[in-house]
Design a protein around this motif. Sequence first.
Motif, PDB file in Angstrom:
ATOM      1  N   SER A  86       0.822  -1.221   0.000  1.00  0.00           N
ATOM      2  CA  SER A  86       0.000   0.000   0.000  1.00  0.00           C
ATOM      3  C   SER A  86       0.849   1.262   0.000  1.00  0.00           C
ATOM      4  CB  SER A  86      -0.966   0.014   1.193  1.00  0.00           C
ATOM      5  OG  SER A  86      -1.828  -1.098   1.142  1.00  0.00           O
ATOM      6  N   ASN A  87       2.135   1.128  -0.308  1.00  0.00           N
ATOM      7  CA  ASN A  87       3.056   2.265  -0.389  1.00  0.00           C
ATOM      8  C   ASN A  87       3.092   3.111   0.884  1.00  0.00           C
ATOM      9  OD1 ASN A  87       1.788   2.203  -3.559  1.00  0.00           O
ATOM     10  ND2 ASN A  87       3.948   1.850  -3.238  1.00  0.00           N
ATOM     11  N   ILE A  88       2.941   2.455   2.016  1.00  0.00           N
ATOM     12  CA  ILE A  88       2.978   3.155   3.303  1.00  0.00           C
ATOM     13  C   ILE A  88       4.381   3.700   3.527  1.00  0.00           C
ATOM     14  CG2 ILE A  88       2.795   2.845   5.804  1.00  0.00           C
ATOM     15  CD1 ILE A  88       0.655   0.697   5.190  1.00  0.00           C
ATOM     16  N   GLU A  89       4.472   4.967   3.911  1.00  0.00           N
ATOM     17  CA  GLU A  89       5.774   5.587   4.145  1.00  0.00           C
ATOM     18  C   GLU A  89       6.426   5.010   5.397  1.00  0.00           C
ATOM     19  OE1 GLU A  89       5.568   9.852   4.210  1.00  0.00           O
ATOM     20  OE2 GLU A  89       4.789   9.943   2.167  1.00  0.00           O
ATOM     21  N   ILE A  90       7.660   4.549   5.219  1.00  0.00           N
ATOM     22  CA  ILE A  90       8.458   4.046   6.334  1.00  0.00           C
ATOM     23  C   ILE A  90       9.832   4.712   6.253  1.00  0.00           C
ATOM     24  CG2 ILE A  90       7.232   1.845   6.435  1.00  0.00           C
ATOM     25  CD1 ILE A  90       9.744   0.599   5.068  1.00  0.00           C
ATOM     26  N   PRO A  91      10.578   4.724   7.356  1.00  0.00           N
ATOM     27  CA  PRO A  91      11.885   5.387   7.338  1.00  0.00           C
ATOM     28  C   PRO A  91      13.010   4.538   6.763  1.00  0.00           C
ATOM     29  CG  PRO A  91      11.393   4.624   9.543  1.00  0.00           C
ATOM     30  CD  PRO A  91      10.183   4.350   8.709  1.00  0.00           C
ATOM     31  N   GLY A  92      12.772   3.310   6.365  1.00  0.00           N
ATOM     32  CA  GLY A  92      13.810   2.363   5.977  1.00  0.00           C
ATOM     33  C   GLY A  92      14.672   2.770   4.798  1.00  0.00           C
ATOM     34  N   LEU A  93      15.821   2.100   4.700  1.00  0.00           N
ATOM     35  CA  LEU A  93      16.786   2.395   3.652  1.00  0.00           C
ATOM     36  C   LEU A  93      16.390   1.783   2.313  1.00  0.00           C
ATOM     37  CD1 LEU A  93      19.536   3.634   2.855  1.00  0.00           C
ATOM     38  CD2 LEU A  93      20.572   1.437   3.474  1.00  0.00           C
TER      39      LEU A  93
END
Length: 130
Positions: A86-93
Amino acid sequence: MKRLYPFLKYINEDFIKEEIRTAVQTTLKQELFSDNHSLCHGYLRNLDFLLKAMEVVDGFQKDFNYFVSNVFKSIKEHGWICGTPSNIEIPGLMTGLSGIGYNLLRFAYPDIPSVLGLEFFESERKGEGF
């Protein structure tokens, strides 16, 4: 500080350059540009590849500029599109915002090492050898 692939000095450079050129042309023909911006499996993965390939072969700057402008247009229109369900924004690299930001920074400063290429700054090398 340009970092060419360290293995080129050990093998036939012309053959390898032709293989890289073919890989770039295949990538461009297949439109392997994704619906997300992630470094893992998104648009920026292929742009990172193009940026690295341009260190070795010429002739793709126009294509690179076109796709970079598409990324910025997409970000402006749709916001950050992470490579998550769902293209949820996460802080990952690899699938998140930090990878997107890192690679966008590389476009402005290509001497920044590529995460995907497992690179490092030349000044940080300890000894020789690969």
